[in-house]
Design a protein around this motif. Structure first.
Motif, PDB file in Angstrom:
ATOM      1  N   SER A 107       0.838  -1.196   0.000  1.00  0.00           N
ATOM      2  CA  SER A 107       0.000   0.000   0.000  1.00  0.00           C
ATOM      3  C   SER A 107       0.876   1.250   0.000  1.00  0.00           C
ATOM      4  N   PRO A 108       0.648   2.185  -0.932  1.00  0.00           N
ATOM      5  CA  PRO A 108       1.446   3.415  -0.950  1.00  0.00           C
ATOM      6  C   PRO A 108       1.044   4.319   0.216  1.00  0.00           C
ATOM      7  N   VAL A 109       1.966   4.502   1.173  1.00  0.00           N
ATOM      8  CA  VAL A 109       1.630   5.245   2.389  1.00  0.00           C
ATOM      9  C   VAL A 109       2.294   6.618   2.469  1.00  0.00           C
ATOM     10  N   ILE A 110       3.403   6.816   1.773  1.00  0.00           N
ATOM     11  CA  ILE A 110       4.114   8.100   1.808  1.00  0.00           C
ATOM     12  C   ILE A 110       4.671   8.388   0.418  1.00  0.00           C
ATOM     13  N   THR A 111       4.610   9.651   0.032  1.00  0.00           N
ATOM     14  CA  THR A 111       5.303  10.105  -1.168  1.00  0.00           C
ATOM     15  C   THR A 111       6.350  11.115  -0.727  1.00  0.00           C
ATOM     16  N   LEU A 112       7.610  10.815  -1.001  1.00  0.00           N
ATOM     17  CA  LEU A 112       8.707  11.704  -0.624  1.00  0.00           C
ATOM     18  C   LEU A 112       8.783  12.880  -1.591  1.00  0.00           C
ATOM     19  N   ASP A 113       9.097  14.052  -1.044  1.00  0.00           N
ATOM     20  CA  ASP A 113       9.197  15.279  -1.839  1.00  0.00           C
ATOM     21  C   ASP A 113      10.643  15.640  -2.145  1.00  0.00           C
ATOM     22  N   GLY A 114      11.582  14.980  -1.498  1.00  0.00           N
ATOM     23  CA  GLY A 114      12.988  15.352  -1.602  1.00  0.00           C
ATOM     24  C   GLY A 114      13.582  15.053  -2.963  1.00  0.00           C
ATOM     25  N   SER A 115      14.846  15.395  -3.093  1.00  0.00           N
ATOM     26  CA  SER A 115      15.584  15.227  -4.332  1.00  0.00           C
ATOM     27  C   SER A 115      15.708  13.749  -4.709  1.00  0.00           C
ATOM     28  N   LEU A 116      15.331  13.421  -5.950  1.00  0.00           N
ATOM     29  CA  LEU A 116      15.506  12.051  -6.432  1.00  0.00           C
ATOM     30  C   LEU A 116      16.992  11.727  -6.579  1.00  0.00           C
ATOM     31  N   GLU A 117      17.809  12.737  -6.837  1.00  0.00           N
ATOM     32  CA  GLU A 117      19.256  12.510  -6.914  1.00  0.00           C
ATOM     33  C   GLU A 117      19.788  12.090  -5.547  1.00  0.00           C
ATOM     34  N   ASP A 118      19.296  12.735  -4.481  1.00  0.00           N
ATOM     35  CA  ASP A 118      19.708  12.339  -3.131  1.00  0.00           C
ATOM     36  C   ASP A 118      19.205  10.938  -2.805  1.00  0.00           C
ATOM     37  N   LEU A 119      18.016  10.613  -3.291  1.00  0.00           N
ATOM     38  CA  LEU A 119      17.463   9.279  -3.052  1.00  0.00           C
ATOM     39  C   LEU A 119      18.327   8.219  -3.734  1.00  0.00           C
ATOM     40  N   ARG A 120      18.778   8.493  -4.956  1.00  0.00           N
ATOM     41  CA  ARG A 120      19.672   7.563  -5.656  1.00  0.00           C
ATOM     42  C   ARG A 120      21.014   7.450  -4.923  1.00  0.00           C
TER      43      ARG A 120
END
Length: 145
Positions: A107-120
Motif C-alpha cells: 500500500s502506498p503510504v508516503i510520497t517523498l518530496d525530496g531530491s531524487l538525486e539524493d534518493l539515488r
C-alpha cells in the motif's frame, strides 16, 4: 480530526520530507502514523531492484489498499506481511517489489518530496556501506522544508 500529513525520513545525512497518503491508503497510513517515530536499520532490497527496505517487527493486520508492485522512486509502500515479512519499501529507482516468495504488492503510504538525486545517492550508500540507521517522524510543513 486533523491528520498530520507531513513526515520526515532521515537516513545518515539525508533528509527527505514526505506526504502521508491518507486518501490512497487510509488504514495503512493511520497504522503507520501510530508507529511514529519509527526507527530501524535500512538495508538494500535484494529482490526488488533499486529499492531499500525497513523490516517491521510486528505485522499489521491490514488488507492491501491500492496496492502496487511497481512503485515509482520516492513512493514508500507498506507491506503488511501476508506472504513475506512486514516491511516498508523505499524505491530509489526502477523497482519491482518482490521476495523469494514471488511478486509482492504494498500500500502506498508516503510520497517523498525530496531530491531524487539524493534518493539515488542513498541507494548507492546502502550498496557500498550496508545498513544505515533510519528515523521516520512526523513534522510540520515548516520543518519539512
Amino acid at each position: 480530526m486533523i491528520l498530520n500529513s507531513r513526515v520526515l525520513l532521515a537516513v545518515g545525512s539525508y533528509r527527505f520530507p514526505g506526504t502521508v497518503e491518507h486518501e490512497t491508503a487510509p488504514l495503512a497510513a493511520a497504522w503507520l502514523l501510530k508507529q511514529l517515530p519509527l526507527k530501524g536499520a535500512l538495508q538494500h532490497a535484494c529482490w526488488s531492484g533499486e529499492a531499500a527496505w525497513l523490516p517491521l517487527g510486528g505485522a499489521p493486520q491490514l488488507v492491501p489498499e491500492n496496492a502496487t508492485a511497481h512503485p515509482r522512486p520516492g513512493q514508500i509502500l507498506l507491506y503488511a506481511g501476508m506472504a513475506s515479512q512486514a516491511e516498508l519499501l523505499i524505491p530509489y529507482g526502477a523497482c519491482a517489489f518482490a521476495s523469494k516468495a514471488g511478486t509482492l504488492a504494498g500500500s502506498p503510504v508516503i510520497t517523498l518530496d525530496g531530491s531524487l538525486e539524493d534518493l539515488r545517492a542513498l541507494g548507492s550508500l546502502l550498496i557500498t556501506k550496508g545498513l544505515q540507521n533510519l528515523t521516520l517522524s512526523s513534522c510540520t510543513a515548516e520543518e519539512s522544508q
